[in-house]
Design a protein around this motif. Structure first.
Motif, short mmCIF file in Angstrom:
data_model
loop_
_atom_site.label_atom_id
_atom_site.label_comp_id
_atom_site.label_asym_id
_atom_site.label_seq_id
_atom_site.Cartn_x
_atom_site.Cartn_y
_atom_site.Cartn_z
N ASP A 36 -88.41 -13.91 -8.93
CA ASP A 36 -87.78 -14.12 -10.24
C ASP A 36 -86.87 -12.94 -10.62
O ASP A 36 -85.76 -13.14 -11.13
N ILE A 37 -87.36 -11.72 -10.39
CA ILE A 37 -86.56 -10.54 -10.71
C ILE A 37 -85.37 -10.44 -9.75
O ILE A 37 -84.27 -10.05 -10.15
N ALA A 77 -83.71 -12.92 -8.48
CA ALA A 77 -82.70 -13.87 -8.98
C ALA A 77 -82.04 -13.35 -10.25
O ALA A 77 -80.84 -13.55 -10.47
N ASN A 78 -82.80 -12.67 -11.09
CA ASN A 78 -82.25 -12.13 -12.32
C ASN A 78 -81.24 -11.03 -12.05
O ASN A 78 -80.22 -10.92 -12.73
N GLU A 83 -78.69 -16.44 -9.58
CA GLU A 83 -79.38 -17.58 -8.99
C GLU A 83 -78.76 -18.03 -7.66
O GLU A 83 -79.46 -18.52 -6.77
N ASN A 106 -81.63 -15.42 -1.27
CA ASN A 106 -82.86 -14.62 -1.25
C ASN A 106 -83.55 -14.86 0.09
O ASN A 106 -84.03 -15.97 0.35
#
Length: 242
Positions: free
Chosen positions: A149-150, A152-153, A157, A161
């Motif tokens: 999540d971090i 992607a932040n 997006e 990854n």
């Protein structure tokens, strides 16, 4: 009558001649002086160049105001204006971190995190880049655990990854990065957004969250020496700057 008239005009005529003579002499002297200066410059080009060089050197040797170097400590605020160049920092890097000085400086400057701290953190977390997670497929020189999540932040997006992977079965799931440069950039942004902006600005404050004592993934107690090791690495670099 004519003789009388000439006699009266003669003094005025002589005065006019005298004025013209003085003006001519003055103009001749000025032209002569100007020509002499021109000839002298033409005849002494080396002397003129030397004079310009000396003037330039005097300008360069004027004292330049330098900022005092703040030595690192537990209370050192990592949000510092950069004081070192990439090549200078690279002189102090070892192992697989050698050659990454410019990358640390670039990311540090972009996100207001001291590049010397970024480099010291990488050295502490990966043994100067020689640990397995610092190499492919992890490219992880910050000791970053899996945090999709971090990731992607920070990168967006749409940024690929590569995922996470354990170094040993049942061990910590480490975040992978596409490159070492990505790992350095991630670390600078991560520290800025999730530590500094949340009030954890000093090395000591960062340690309590980033590498807390008695952490589950620190069976040998290395985190107990985290602050001391990073401060020592940073001050080795700063001592040369001071």
């Amino acid at each position: 009558m004519k003789i009388s008239t000439l006699t009266k005009k003669k003094p005025a005529f002589l005065y006019l001649i005298g004025v013209l003579f003085i003006m001519g002499t003055s103009i001749f002297a000025t032209m002569h002086h100007s020509n002499a200066e021109t000839i002298e410059k033409k005849n002494n080009p080396v002397q003129e160049i030397k004079k310009e060089k000396i003037d330039h050197q005097e300008q360069q040797t004027q004292p330049v105001e330098s900022k005092p170097v703040q030595m690192a400590s537990k209370n050192y605020n990592v949000e510092q204006e950069n004081t070192i160049s990439g090549p200078e920092l690279d002189k102090h890097l070892k192992g697989n971190l050698k050659g990454l000085g410019t990358d640390f400086v670039k990311s540090g400057e972009e996100h207001d995190i001291d590049p010397i701290f970024l480099a010291a953190l990488a050295a502490q977390e990966t043994g100067w880049g020689n640990s397995d997670i610092a190499s492919s497929p992890w490219n992880n020189i910050g000791g970053i655990t899996c945090m999709p999540d971090i990731y992607a932040n920070i990168f967006g997006e749409d940024y690929p990854n590569p995922g996470c992977e354990q170094l040993v079965e049942g061990g910590t799931n480490w975040q992978k990065f596409l490159s070492i440069e990505d790992s350095i950039r991630f670390k600078a942004i991560y520290l800025k957004q999730y530590y500094v902006k949340n009030g954890n600005e000093t090395i000591g404050e960062i340690q309590t969250v980033y590498a807390p004592s008695q952490a589950a993934n620190d069976a040998t107690g290395l985190n107990n020496h985290w602050v001391k090791n990073i401060v020592s690495i940073m001050n080795d670099v700063k001592a040369e700057q001071a």
